[in-house]
Enzyme design. Structure first.
Site, PDB file in Angstrom:
ATOM      1  N   HIS A 279       0.871  -1.188   0.000  1.00  0.00           N
ATOM      2  CA  HIS A 279       0.000   0.000   0.000  1.00  0.00           C
ATOM      3  C   HIS A 279       0.902   1.229   0.000  1.00  0.00           C
ATOM      4  O   HIS A 279       1.634   1.449  -0.944  1.00  0.00           O
ATOM      5  CB  HIS A 279      -0.915  -0.093   1.229  1.00  0.00           C
ATOM      6  CG  HIS A 279      -2.050   0.878   1.251  1.00  0.00           C
ATOM      7  ND1 HIS A 279      -2.387   1.681   0.204  1.00  0.00           N
ATOM      8  CD2 HIS A 279      -2.945   1.184   2.236  1.00  0.00           C
ATOM      9  CE1 HIS A 279      -3.434   2.431   0.526  1.00  0.00           C
ATOM     10  NE2 HIS A 279      -3.780   2.146   1.762  1.00  0.00           N
ATOM     11  N   HIS A 318      -2.192  -1.792 -10.190  1.00  0.00           N
ATOM     12  CA  HIS A 318      -3.145  -1.242  -9.228  1.00  0.00           C
ATOM     13  C   HIS A 318      -4.419  -2.067  -9.270  1.00  0.00           C
ATOM     14  O   HIS A 318      -4.807  -2.531 -10.339  1.00  0.00           O
ATOM     15  CB  HIS A 318      -3.468   0.218  -9.576  1.00  0.00           C
ATOM     16  CG  HIS A 318      -4.024   0.981  -8.435  1.00  0.00           C
ATOM     17  ND1 HIS A 318      -5.358   0.936  -8.097  1.00  0.00           N
ATOM     18  CD2 HIS A 318      -3.422   1.783  -7.530  1.00  0.00           C
ATOM     19  CE1 HIS A 318      -5.545   1.691  -7.037  1.00  0.00           C
ATOM     20  NE2 HIS A 318      -4.397   2.217  -6.657  1.00  0.00           N
ATOM     21  N   ASP A 374       2.971   5.702  -6.789  1.00  0.00           N
ATOM     22  CA  ASP A 374       4.229   5.555  -6.053  1.00  0.00           C
ATOM     23  C   ASP A 374       5.455   5.465  -6.936  1.00  0.00           C
ATOM     24  O   ASP A 374       6.583   5.498  -6.437  1.00  0.00           O
ATOM     25  CB  ASP A 374       4.164   4.289  -5.174  1.00  0.00           C
ATOM     26  CG  ASP A 374       3.183   4.453  -4.055  1.00  0.00           C
ATOM     27  OD1 ASP A 374       3.179   5.532  -3.451  1.00  0.00           O
ATOM     28  OD2 ASP A 374       2.401   3.518  -3.789  1.00  0.00           O
TER      29      ASP A 374
HETATM   30  N1  CMC Z   1       4.905  -6.505 -10.964  1.00  0.00           N
HETATM   31  C1  CMC Z   1       4.780  -7.678 -11.594  1.00  0.00           C
HETATM   32  N2  CMC Z   1       3.632  -8.344 -11.744  1.00  0.00           N
HETATM   33  C2  CMC Z   1       2.546  -7.794 -11.177  1.00  0.00           C
HETATM   34  C3  CMC Z   1       2.583  -6.576 -10.483  1.00  0.00           C
HETATM   35  C4  CMC Z   1       3.827  -5.922 -10.381  1.00  0.00           C
HETATM   36  N3  CMC Z   1       3.951  -4.750  -9.763  1.00  0.00           N
HETATM   37  N4  CMC Z   1       1.360  -6.264 -10.027  1.00  0.00           N
HETATM   38  C5  CMC Z   1       0.569  -7.270 -10.415  1.00  0.00           C
HETATM   39  N5  CMC Z   1       1.276  -8.184 -11.108  1.00  0.00           N
HETATM   40  C6  CMC Z   1       0.765  -9.394 -11.763  1.00  0.00           C
HETATM   41  C7  CMC Z   1       0.497 -10.494 -10.751  1.00  0.00           C
HETATM   42  O1  CMC Z   1       1.614 -11.312 -10.577  1.00  0.00           O
HETATM   43  C8  CMC Z   1      -0.668 -11.198 -11.407  1.00  0.00           C
HETATM   44  O2  CMC Z   1      -0.151 -11.976 -12.449  1.00  0.00           O
HETATM   45  P1  CMC Z   1      -0.813 -13.425 -12.774  1.00  0.00           P
HETATM   46  O3  CMC Z   1      -2.195 -13.129 -13.257  1.00  0.00           O
HETATM   47  O4  CMC Z   1       0.082 -14.016 -13.787  1.00  0.00           O
HETATM   48  O5  CMC Z   1      -0.794 -14.176 -11.455  1.00  0.00           O
HETATM   49  C9  CMC Z   1      -1.467 -10.082 -12.047  1.00  0.00           C
HETATM   50  O6  CMC Z   1      -0.492  -9.047 -12.337  1.00  0.00           O
HETATM   51  C10 CMC Z   1      -2.566  -9.526 -11.152  1.00  0.00           C
HETATM   52  O7  CMC Z   1      -1.961  -9.132  -9.911  1.00  0.00           O
HETATM   53  P2  CMC Z   1      -2.692  -9.153  -8.512  1.00  0.00           P
HETATM   54  O8  CMC Z   1      -1.669  -9.258  -7.436  1.00  0.00           O
HETATM   55  O9  CMC Z   1      -3.788 -10.188  -8.538  1.00  0.00           O
HETATM   56  O10 CMC Z   1      -3.370  -7.721  -8.489  1.00  0.00           O
HETATM   57  P3  CMC Z   1      -3.945  -6.993  -7.228  1.00  0.00           P
HETATM   58  O11 CMC Z   1      -5.025  -6.109  -7.733  1.00  0.00           O
HETATM   59  O12 CMC Z   1      -4.305  -7.942  -6.157  1.00  0.00           O
HETATM   60  O13 CMC Z   1      -2.698  -6.157  -6.703  1.00  0.00           O
HETATM   61  C11 CMC Z   1      -1.186  -4.415  -6.296  1.00  0.00           C
HETATM   62  C12 CMC Z   1      -2.564  -4.786  -6.855  1.00  0.00           C
HETATM   63  C13 CMC Z   1      -1.045  -2.891  -6.274  1.00  0.00           C
HETATM   64  C14 CMC Z   1      -1.049  -4.934  -4.864  1.00  0.00           C
HETATM   65  C15 CMC Z   1      -0.103  -5.053  -7.208  1.00  0.00           C
HETATM   66  O14 CMC Z   1      -0.206  -4.559  -8.516  1.00  0.00           O
HETATM   67  C16 CMC Z   1       1.302  -4.816  -6.661  1.00  0.00           C
HETATM   68  O15 CMC Z   1       1.772  -5.587  -5.811  1.00  0.00           O
HETATM   69  N6  CMC Z   1       2.021  -3.758  -7.150  1.00  0.00           N
HETATM   70  C17 CMC Z   1       3.323  -3.437  -6.616  1.00  0.00           C
HETATM   71  C18 CMC Z   1       3.173  -2.692  -5.321  1.00  0.00           C
HETATM   72  C19 CMC Z   1       2.710  -1.275  -5.519  1.00  0.00           C
HETATM   73  O16 CMC Z   1       3.206  -0.553  -6.384  1.00  0.00           O
HETATM   74  N7  CMC Z   1       1.752  -0.868  -4.686  1.00  0.00           N
HETATM   75  C20 CMC Z   1       1.232   0.493  -4.702  1.00  0.00           C
HETATM   76  C21 CMC Z   1      -0.200   0.523  -5.085  1.00  0.00           C
HETATM   77  S1  CMC Z   1      -0.718   2.180  -5.480  1.00  0.00           S
HETATM   78  C22 CMC Z   1      -0.788   2.959  -3.958  1.00  0.00           C
HETATM   79  C23 CMC Z   1      -2.076   2.726  -3.299  1.00  0.00           C
HETATM   80  O17 CMC Z   1      -3.107   3.209  -3.809  1.00  0.00           O
HETATM   81  O18 CMC Z   1      -2.036   2.077  -2.255  1.00  0.00           O
END
Ligand code: CMC
Length: 441
Positions: A279, A318, A374
């Site tokens: 987050h 995101h 971020d």
């Molecule tokens: N790098 C590589 N792969 C990714 C990333 C990433 N940053 N984010 C998502 N994926 C992939 C993930 O591995 C999955 O692939 P597959 O379908 O093959 O398993 C797919 O994309 C969907 O990911 P998810 O984890 O199911 O998506 P989510 O909606 O649960 O997670 C997130 C959202 C923000 C937690 C995630 O994108 C992430 O971990 N990003 C990096 C951390 C980050 O930058 N966080 C800040 C968020 S913005 C600030 C805020 O509003 O809090």
């Protein structure tokens, strides 16, 4: 929902969902309101009267609305973000943080009189009780500033015990003003603590962001005067971070608030949620990642590691935005203004190249992974001389107005109940307890 005995079709129409339960052969017409069905309506679908009703299994609330809200609108596919209907781009360009905080809290932009009164109130409440200072001084020299912020905000509830009376609208407003006013003071003191420097008291001649910079960086000078371009950049960053509808920390604030506890405890919960690397902690993680990559030549190897699932590209992706995060666009532009004053952060080159490569790579394109808020904010914070541990504090300070707007909305919402999700129990049942003397024999 149509009553259980009602045959499908009785209420059928554009605004119902017909569900057939193949366990019983029974069909149900479930009303659709605002694109959603009520979880309670699904609970009426049962195999027998004495059996539990159908529930929704949705870890992470991926497709579950927890409230109705009129504060922040996001269209993740189009990359749109609006506070109370106003596009974020216009607010970032033309407004200032305190006005945006007023907008979030009160629902409308202020008149001149309202703005002056609001600014006066916030400025008047920037000081904290000396015992809060004592509390903060008790932390170890290397305490993480987010831990200090969390603890000191939680402690404020003991200084304002009347805040527990959340049924009184005036009491609620008083705590809103106090929290927005005191967050920069607590955040700056957490920073000074880590540096072993004396805490600086608020300078109430200065604006919100300028006063914060003074409490952070003032030394022996009579008055700390930050560069206007840096003050403006910080105001923009504060505006961009002020609210983001039902994210993890806001959900924490609402969930804790649903127990009717005081707002200091709610905001402390929000700070805890924001601290996590998925987050608000992501911008700290982005900088560490950029530093580890070290040079543009190492990017292909790093990207391959991400695609192999060894790690994530921090600052990308995101839950809501499946397009460029509109905040990231504004921050990328703000980088230029800040670097004009501070000199360019050498990590910018790596970030720009990383973004270029990722946006063309099939892995990221297919998953709709774009830079989020971020990705670039850490570069600005570093240029402003903040250590990475402070980045999430810089997120928590402005997010306080959003958390409080959401909390006020929650308190007034007659449909809300204490947050209490269901579980699907997967453990053992009915085991006989064996005493320790027998088990350890
Ligand atoms: N790098 C590589 N792969 C990714 C990333 C990433 N940053 N984010 C998502 N994926 C992939 C993930 O591995 C999955 O692939 P597959 O379908 O093959 O398993 C797919 O994309 C969907 O990911 P998810 O984890 O199911 O998506 P989510 O909606 O649960 O997670 C997130 C959202 C923000 C937690 C995630 O994108 C992430 O971990 N990003 C990096 C951390 C980050 O930058 N966080 C800040 C968020 S913005 C600030 C805020 O509003 O809090």
């Amino acid at each position: 929902m149509a009553d259980d005995s009602a045959p499908a079709g009785k209420n059928a129409g554009a605004s119902t969902l017909t569900v057939r339960d193949n366990r019983t052969g029974q069909e149900y017409d479930v009303p659709i309101l605002d694109g959603a069905v009520l979880g309670a309506d699904l609970g009426k679908i049962k195999t027998a009267e004495d059996q539990p009703g159908l529930s929704v299994y949705d870890p992470g609330f991926v497709n579950t609305a927890s409230c109705r809200s009129a504060i922040t609108f996001i269209d993740g596919d189009e990359g749109i973000l609006e506070y109370r209907g106003y596009p974020i781009e216009q607010l970032a360009e033309k407004s200032n943080y305190l006005e945006v905080a007023y907008l979030l809290i009160h629902g409308d932009l202020p008149t001149k009189e309202q703005y002056d009164a609001w600014e006066h109130q916030i400025t008047f409440h920037t000081f904290v009780h000396e015992n809060v200072k004592g509390l903060m001084q008790g932390f170890r020299y290397d305490a993480h500033p987010m831990g200090m912020l969390l603890a000191s905000v939680g402690a404020l509830s003991t200084f304002y015990p009347e805040s527990r009376n959340i049924a009184d609208a005036n009491v609620r407003q008083m705590q809103v003003v106090r929290l927005i006013a005191k967050m920069p003071t607590l955040g700056a003191w957490a920073f000074r603590h880590a540096q072993g420097k004396p805490y600086v008291y608020p300078d109430n001649d200065l604006g919100y962001a300028a006063n914060f910079l003074s409490m952070l960086f003032k030394m022996s000078e009579q008055k700390f005067e930050a560069d206007e371009r840096l003050i403006k950049a910080l105001e923009v960053l504060f505006i961009l971070h002020a609210d983001h509808e039902q994210n993890c920390s806001t959900n924490a604030v609402r969930s804790v608030g649903s127990s009717q506890v005081d707002p200091y405890s709610c905001v402390a919960a929000g700070i805890g949620a924001l601290f996590g690397p998925l987050h608000g902690g992501a911008n700290e993680a982005v900088l560490k990642m950029l530093r580890r990559i070290g040079s543009v030549d190492n990017i292909p190897d790093f990207i391959n590691g991400v695609k192999d699932g060894q790690e994530r590209l921090m600052g990308f992706g995101h839950r809501v935005y499946k397009n460029y995060d509109p905040r990231a666009k504004i921050i990328k532009k703000a980088c230029d203004d800040v670097f004009e004053v501070t000199g360019v952060n050498p990590l910018l080159k790596i970030a720009l190249e990383l973004e270029k490569i990722a946006l063309e790579d099939e892995y990221f394109v297919k998953r709709k992974l774009y830079p989020n808020v971020d990705f670039y904010s850490g570069l600005i914070y570093e240029a402003l001389s903040f250590p990475p541990e402070m980045f999430t504090v810089l997120f928590a300070i402005p997010r306080t107005s959003g958390w409080l707007a959401q909390w006020l909305e929650l308190v007034d919402d007659k449909e809300q109940k204490i947050a209490r999700p269901k579980q699907i129990y997967t453990g053992d049942r009915g085991l006989d307890y064996v005493s320790s003397s027998e088990r350890w024999a």
